[in-house]
Design an enzyme around this catalytic site. Sequence first.
Site, PDB file in Angstrom:
ATOM      1  CG  ASP A 175      27.910   2.473 -21.030  1.00 51.32           C
ATOM      2  OD1 ASP A 175      27.157   1.962 -21.871  1.00 51.32           O
ATOM      3  OD2 ASP A 175      29.007   2.976 -21.304  1.00 51.32           O
ATOM      4  CG  HIS A 220      28.743  11.839 -20.632  1.00 49.35           C
ATOM      5  ND1 HIS A 220      28.904  12.825 -21.570  1.00 49.35           N
ATOM      6  CD2 HIS A 220      28.451  10.698 -21.311  1.00 49.35           C
ATOM      7  CE1 HIS A 220      28.717  12.300 -22.771  1.00 49.35           C
ATOM      8  NE2 HIS A 220      28.443  11.021 -22.643  1.00 49.35           N
TER       9      HIS A 220
HETATM   10  N1  CMC Z   1      33.675   7.767 -10.596  1.00 46.50           N
HETATM   11  C1  CMC Z   1      34.348   8.560  -9.762  1.00 46.50           C
HETATM   12  N2  CMC Z   1      34.865   9.756 -10.093  1.00 46.50           N
HETATM   13  C2  CMC Z   1      34.695  10.168 -11.332  1.00 46.50           C
HETATM   14  C3  CMC Z   1      34.006   9.396 -12.286  1.00 46.50           C
HETATM   15  C4  CMC Z   1      33.489   8.155 -11.882  1.00 46.50           C
HETATM   16  N3  CMC Z   1      32.825   7.374 -12.729  1.00 46.50           N
HETATM   17  N4  CMC Z   1      33.987  10.056 -13.453  1.00 46.50           N
HETATM   18  C5  CMC Z   1      34.658  11.196 -13.253  1.00 46.50           C
HETATM   19  N5  CMC Z   1      35.085  11.253 -11.980  1.00 46.50           N
HETATM   20  C6  CMC Z   1      35.862  12.346 -11.377  1.00 46.50           C
HETATM   21  C7  CMC Z   1      37.333  12.225 -11.715  1.00 46.50           C
HETATM   22  O1  CMC Z   1      38.032  11.462 -10.777  1.00 46.50           O
HETATM   23  C8  CMC Z   1      37.761  13.678 -11.714  1.00 46.50           C
HETATM   24  O2  CMC Z   1      37.927  14.084 -10.378  1.00 46.50           O
HETATM   25  P1  CMC Z   1      39.047  15.162  -9.987  1.00 46.50           P
HETATM   26  O3  CMC Z   1      38.690  16.394 -10.755  1.00 46.50           O
HETATM   27  O4  CMC Z   1      38.911  15.286  -8.522  1.00 46.50           O
HETATM   28  O5  CMC Z   1      40.347  14.564 -10.447  1.00 46.50           O
HETATM   29  C9  CMC Z   1      36.538  14.414 -12.248  1.00 46.50           C
HETATM   30  O6  CMC Z   1      35.431  13.570 -11.981  1.00 46.50           O
HETATM   31  C10 CMC Z   1      36.575  14.679 -13.730  1.00 46.50           C
HETATM   32  O7  CMC Z   1      36.905  13.443 -14.386  1.00 46.50           O
HETATM   33  P2  CMC Z   1      37.588  13.383 -15.802  1.00 46.50           P
HETATM   34  O8  CMC Z   1      38.136  12.020 -16.018  1.00 46.50           O
HETATM   35  O9  CMC Z   1      38.505  14.552 -15.968  1.00 46.50           O
HETATM   36  O10 CMC Z   1      36.335  13.641 -16.720  1.00 46.50           O
HETATM   37  P3  CMC Z   1      36.220  13.260 -18.210  1.00 46.50           P
HETATM   38  O11 CMC Z   1      35.210  14.146 -18.807  1.00 46.50           O
HETATM   39  O12 CMC Z   1      37.557  13.241 -18.856  1.00 46.50           O
HETATM   40  O13 CMC Z   1      35.746  11.725 -18.134  1.00 46.50           O
HETATM   41  C11 CMC Z   1      34.542   9.741 -18.300  1.00 46.50           C
HETATM   42  C12 CMC Z   1      34.529  11.253 -18.586  1.00 46.50           C
HETATM   43  C13 CMC Z   1      33.279   9.150 -18.917  1.00 46.50           C
HETATM   44  C14 CMC Z   1      35.754   9.106 -18.968  1.00 46.50           C
HETATM   45  C15 CMC Z   1      34.597   9.508 -16.779  1.00 46.50           C
HETATM   46  O14 CMC Z   1      33.490  10.092 -16.166  1.00 46.50           O
HETATM   47  C16 CMC Z   1      34.673   8.029 -16.436  1.00 46.50           C
HETATM   48  O15 CMC Z   1      35.759   7.463 -16.431  1.00 46.50           O
HETATM   49  N6  CMC Z   1      33.489   7.386 -16.139  1.00 46.50           N
HETATM   50  C17 CMC Z   1      33.456   5.985 -15.891  1.00 46.50           C
HETATM   51  C18 CMC Z   1      33.413   5.235 -17.229  1.00 46.50           C
HETATM   52  C19 CMC Z   1      32.069   5.339 -17.885  1.00 46.50           C
HETATM   53  O16 CMC Z   1      31.032   5.204 -17.272  1.00 46.50           O
HETATM   54  N7  CMC Z   1      32.096   5.556 -19.212  1.00 46.50           N
HETATM   55  C20 CMC Z   1      30.885   5.622 -20.022  1.00 46.50           C
HETATM   56  C21 CMC Z   1      30.632   6.996 -20.522  1.00 46.50           C
HETATM   57  S1  CMC Z   1      28.961   7.183 -21.192  1.00 46.50           S
HETATM   58  C22 CMC Z   1      28.971   6.202 -22.598  1.00 46.50           C
HETATM   59  C23 CMC Z   1      29.497   6.959 -23.749  1.00 46.50           C
HETATM   60  O17 CMC Z   1      28.737   7.681 -24.411  1.00 46.50           O
HETATM   61  O18 CMC Z   1      30.706   6.826 -24.003  1.00 46.50           O
END
Ligand code: CMC
Length: 378
Positions: free
Chosen positions: A315, A262
């Site tokens: 989720d 998140h």
């Molecule tokens: N599984 C594996 N690795 C992850 C995940 C995950 N679900 N989420 C983040 N990471 C890792 C990512 O690979 C990155 O690693 P590194 O720094 O080594 O490259 C690090 O964590 C930071 O990730 P980010 O994409 O820069 O973080 P963000 O804040 O931009 O992304 C997110 C947030 C929700 C898009 C992401 O965590 C994700 O894609 N999660 C899976 C989709 C999901 O469950 N979405 C629902 C969110 S909650 C409902 C809502 O309110 O929207």
Amino acid sequence: MTEEKVELRRGLRDVYIDRTTSSFIDGKIGKLLYRGYNIDDLSEKSTFEETIYLLLYDKLPTQAELDEFDGELKANRHLPEEVLQVIELTKTAHPMDVLRTAVSVLATFEPEVNDNSQEATLRKGVKLTAQAPTIVATHARIREGKDPIAPDDTLGHAANFLYMLFGEKPLPEDARLIDKDFILHAEHGINASSFGARVAASTQADLHCAVTTGVAVLKGPSHGGAAEEVMKMALDIGEEARAEQYVKDLLAGGGRVMGFGHRVYRAVDPRSIHLKDDARELGERKGQPKWFSILASVTKAMEPYSRRGICQNVDFFSGAIYYLLDIPDDLFISIFAMGRIPGWTVQVMEQFKNNILLRPRLQYVGPMDVEYVPIDQR
Ligand code: CMC
């Protein structure tokens, strides 16, 4: 070229764009308040109707106020005939595309569509909240060749949705699960879809434009689409014993475990704690404890990530609840959207109250002053 020196905050990470009194998130400890009230209390003791009253009117209602508000919601559940025709015309599309289109069409039947006053925006938010379940349930039935079911005024918001979807009155405990799920999805600060809604409002576009935008932005798997993906993952895993290896292989291949991570929470998303208990109890009640066990094993396999602040989010368990209630998987995001309409409304009302155009900048890094060559000389 020399690059302009700017402070670049890609993804607007940790950028505060305004002040709010609607919700508070402490991502470090996993705490969420609506109008100062903890969602732990609201999800256990309140109803969706009462919670949205709290969000929209900034106070808990008296019984008389709640009854009147409930009556207003019920009075607005029906859809114009033309919207039913649009649903019929678009029935093969994804439910979120149908919901987005129907909200947009509803704007053309809304007498107050261009009135951006606080009062009219609130009234329209209540209407859209009441109409969304009818859109989603009607579409779900029409695409299966079944007749739509008219709303039942004797049922609350969540129970009526399940009734319109399945054609029979739900068990109170099943309706309560959806009620709680709606409460937990009602508001969440400046998430991507609320930001989208606020951007629309900041141009002085109306609430229907903003909610249409909110639905559009919510559809993506990084936001609302994750619940559907989590359940697909659980079905793909199939057996609890396969969960750990599945997660290892997924991560090794550069994949992401849906329902984890998140932008704001570095601790477990507090909403998921409530949904976790519900998913476990529902699985036991339905004689299908396997899905919860698989998800629990995925959580265990994700422990090294959780220690880095990539924890389960809202989720992760919601998909299992919807699945166990026999809700088709492509309806999962629409349920999130139904719950979130009050949150979008509140964000839009706040934006209108103290409006400023939301217009950030992009740093240009392309070529400069390129000579234009006429087409016959290229
Ligand atoms: N599984 C594996 N690795 C992850 C995940 C995950 N679900 N989420 C983040 N990471 C890792 C990512 O690979 C990155 O690693 P590194 O720094 O080594 O490259 C690090 O964590 C930071 O990730 P980010 O994409 O820069 O973080 P963000 O804040 O931009 O992304 C997110 C947030 C929700 C898009 C992401 O965590 C994700 O894609 N999660 C899976 C989709 C999901 O469950 N979405 C629902 C969110 S909650 C409902 C809502 O309110 O929207």
